[in-house]
Design a protein around this motif. Sequence first.
Motif, short mmCIF file in Angstrom:
data_model
loop_
_atom_site.label_atom_id
_atom_site.label_comp_id
_atom_site.label_asym_id
_atom_site.label_seq_id
_atom_site.Cartn_x
_atom_site.Cartn_y
_atom_site.Cartn_z
N TYR B 211 0.84 -1.20 0.00
CA TYR B 211 0.00 0.00 0.00
C TYR B 211 0.87 1.25 0.00
O TYR B 211 2.03 1.22 0.44
N PHE B 215 -1.84 6.22 2.16
CA PHE B 215 -2.94 5.37 2.65
C PHE B 215 -2.65 4.92 4.07
O PHE B 215 -3.49 5.02 4.96
N CYS B 249 -8.19 -2.51 5.58
CA CYS B 249 -8.03 -2.67 4.14
C CYS B 249 -9.22 -3.37 3.49
O CYS B 249 -9.36 -3.36 2.27
N VAL B 252 -11.22 -1.89 0.67
CA VAL B 252 -10.39 -1.67 -0.51
C VAL B 252 -10.20 -2.99 -1.25
O VAL B 252 -10.31 -3.07 -2.48
N ASN B 258 -12.14 3.08 -2.69
CA ASN B 258 -10.74 3.19 -3.12
C ASN B 258 -9.91 3.76 -1.98
O ASN B 258 -10.43 4.13 -0.92
N GLU B 259 -8.63 3.86 -2.21
CA GLU B 259 -7.72 4.22 -1.12
C GLU B 259 -7.95 5.64 -0.61
O GLU B 259 -7.53 5.97 0.49
N ARG B 260 -8.58 6.49 -1.43
CA ARG B 260 -8.74 7.88 -1.01
C ARG B 260 -10.05 8.10 -0.23
O ARG B 260 -10.26 9.15 0.34
N THR B 262 -11.50 8.15 2.49
CA THR B 262 -11.17 8.05 3.92
C THR B 262 -12.40 7.96 4.81
O THR B 262 -12.39 7.28 5.81
#
Lengths: 704, 448
Positions: B211, B215, B249, B252, B258-260, B262
Amino acid sequence: MSTSSVSKGCFVFKPSSKKRRISSSKADYFSQGKNDSEDSGLRFASCQLLWKQINSETEKIQEELNKQLFDNLIRFLRQSHSEFQTKTTEWMCRMKSSEIPTAALVLGVNVTDHDVTFKSLSEVLQDNVTPYVVSLQAKECPGIKHLLQKLMGQLMDCYVDADSSEEEECVNISQKKIRCSMASLSKWYENVTKKTGSETPSKKRTSSSRHWQSPPVVVIFKDMEIISSQHIHEFPLVLIFGIATSPMIIHRLLPHSVSSLLCIELFQSLSCKEHLATVIDKLLLTTQFPFKLSEKVLQVLINIFLYHDFSVQNFIKGFQLSIVEHFYSQPLSVLCCQLLEAKKRVTSLSHNQCENIRSLPSFRRYVESQVSEKQIALLTEDSFLKEVTQTLLEDLHIYHENYFTVLRCLHVFTTSLPKYPLGKQIRELHCACLGKSVWETEEYESAIQLLRMLAKDELVAILQKCAEIFISPSGKQFSNTVEKLEEFLARFQNLEAEANEVQDVSVSSQKELQKKTDLYHLQKTLLALKESKRSKKLTKFEMLRFEVVDFIDSLVRSYLAPAEMQTLNEVVYFNTANTLREHLNAAPRIALHTALNNPYCYLKNQTLKSDVGCISNTAPDICIVYKLHLECGRLINLVDWLEAFSTVVTAVEGTDPEAVATDQVDEIIHARFIRAVSELELLGFIKPSKQKTDHVARLTWGGC
Amino acid sequence: MPNFEHPEYPEATLLHLESMVPCRESQVSSLLSIFGERQHFSFPSIFIYGHTSSGKTYVMQTLLETLELPHVFVNCVECFTSRLLLEEILTELQSLSSENKHGSHMPCDTFNDFVRLFKQEIIIQDLQNQTVYIVLDKAEQLREMEANVLPGFLRLQEMTDRNVTVVFLSEIVWELFRPNTGCLEPFTLYFPDYSIGNLQKILSHYHPPEYSADFYAAYINILLGVFYTVCRDLKELRHLAALNFTKYCEPVVRGEANERDTRRLWKNIESHLKKAMQTVYLREISSSQWERIQQDDGEPGHLKGLSAHAHVELPYYSKFLLIAAYLASYNPARTDKRFFLKHHGKIKKTNFLKKHEKTSNHLLGPKPFPLDRLLAILYSIVDNKVAPTANIFSQCGTCYTDWKEPCLLPVPLMNRSAGVLFLPWHILPQETKDHLSCDTPAFNLGWS
């Protein structure tokens, strides 16, 4: 032995040669003491055999009980170091702080029982998981140094066992004093794995099982864990803690910095009460073993368990003691073996033994119930007596078979009752039935009352369970009973329709009741209800229920007669509860008082036999002094005491008491007095007083 | 431009060093200047202190290893006697010249021997013209060894007349070390606690390779938000971060976010982390059990923690003995008559209450009591008659040993009385035996 020396001194007597000692075996002890002992050899043999059987049975029970626990533990141990074996170097493993896998084993409050569990645990581990098992006891390791020494020592020994060709090297190591540190431990491990690594790398894992028994000592391990964590990567270690109280103790004893390094998983063993229940079920409530405990003896053993120690091991030890005591003290216990064998032994009984049989209270009762010709035959002809004895023994055996089956059946009934009038556990019911005719007790009365109120589905379930009990192999004689029970069950099934009607009636009357608010009317309706109930015809269900309960009652009355009523019960029942209590639950203060007050009780010297209250001059000095001091108040004048003492002592010699009174007290008597007083002080009866000179303070009975 | 400047070492090494010790730059640079060049004599002893996991051991180790200085690293907890400690240092010193991995064993009983052997060893290893560092980790333990060990190490340079520096690493301040007899003062250096920013920086430094750093940094931010109030221990935090990261995780991996994203990730992880705080952090359940729960996605409810098993069943008399001991240690003796006697005299209520109100007995803590009082209370609180049997007396002894630790009760002042004489003597710890020497009567109980 005597010495022919003129001077005083110490003499060494070498023990007699070994051969003579061997000849006086345990069996001889058995025949000693009792002059009229009959068949002592045979009794000893059957006692040994019985104990062997019982012991193996208890071990089997223990094994079964622990199986689940051990299986879980082994699975845990196998898993705990799977990471170590695969040598994963992932990010996760690097990030996680290395924890030591730890199994916390909660084993109940009695620590003496733990030994057995741990012993078998380490055996199981050695067989299944790893040869390297170390078991440490808190009391053996007062400091970290001892702990490590023990740990290393046991590991090295294991190593020798595992691979005997390396023996020489190991001896060398131990000779040059092992440096006990974690580092060397780690190095040692590396060594071992390197040597044997090619063969079985997956099996090499060290688990050190540590019983930590009495919590206070555990603090020592504190530092230990800190160290261990550094080495975990090179040295797979598993800790097993035995905990007597609650697992919270780990957190209380170890600081967070240490406990955070442990990966603790909890394992709970079976509670000791359940354990006891199984033991009683398998040892006592079965016809497998001929030996039985009477109600009082069983009560003593159970009380010690419940009130004092919660130790199943002690219970079994008590049981063993009662076996030995029974075979030792009861000459007729020679017949306490399997039925066929017993019958054989009856034929070879001596005349003395026949007389012993005749003097048994239960046998006398039996004789009295016979017609007069038979009475004479029983009392005079040995051969006829032997025949009768054989049938009586058979009866006793059948009685036991029936007894245990019916007992279990009754237990099924009573456990479903509210408040358990006859006890929740089968052992309580057993005690109640053993002691006296259970159907005469109030508790039984109330239990039957409650049974008559059971709901239908409950009753049916219970009946089904009972039928199962009777069908099981032990109840051969109960084919009739089983038939009857099945008939009841069938009739219950036909009843459903009527049962509904009855419910309707009762509901309507209930509704009426609720309408009335006026007290007078209420009373009236209640009376009317009562009246109607009395006159009302019982429903079919109720009739059937009565029938069932009566049937059970008749079973109880015919099969659960107390054991004391059975002829020849003395042969198999051990009933001197007092001896057992004296041995297992001693009262030291009372024993001390008896010893000082009545020395005959222990010394068995005829001259000491005396009336209560008077002071015999032949008694040991300390007894005289003790008795004299009983007559004094809080403070005792030593001079008066000495005078009284010398009066009592000199009375033997028959000297003129007046002459003594005027003269000085004899030096020897003075010395004897001083010694006796200091012995009393040592025992805690008196202490020196600062309030008055020449006085001592009494510490017992209104003293201080 | 590197933060550290030193003529002795190449710039690349210094840069590497800097990347290895985030948030500890100032300490490292001061250490570097103290050390000086290889052949320089340094301070005879350096004392480094700071809270748990403030990087003392790590910094020292990285520093010495990156600069390839000759050093010996010893954990004092491991060597619980001075002899072990000295021998350990000598063996490590032997293995410095790498050919001989397991140095032969050197018996070394006294500090005098140590100084002699140390000098020999320096010559053998050919280390005369550079500084040798001896690092003693967890130096608190030195205080528990013989009185000469600590002053000896402080003066090691002077005594051996060799170029050697002893570094002490400790969690407590130097003032607590200073012996009464005086000694050579070491140079002290303080490692302050990491701030929240520092923690964030260090934790996100080691991100998993799969990752991105951003992230992982976001994850660390959430983690610190939950745990920072209760725990500032870097090691513990890192452990917790590793344990819970797979859960974070999850969305994801499943492709739900997705990783953004939050916010969604935060929603997913927050309750989970709080649960972790109540269980794993307190070691109620072990981390391996926690991982298993995560994998099964089950509720931790069915897994009972350690405290759930706090219920302890005791035999009947033991229970009452424990209660009696509790009563005896918290109630003043003068109230016994009132509480345990059926026909006690009248008590002036006002007087009694006034005294009572002053202080709660529980605040004062448990007090010692004589054995006879314990037994008297026992006899009065048990309904039926208690026979004074050996089984009960022997439990007085075990209760005593049990109570010493859990702090339920103080050391009862046992007396040299008949009651105690019957206890199995060998099971009593030494302190009890010492207590048994005072003389208060205790025998008149159990008879009446």
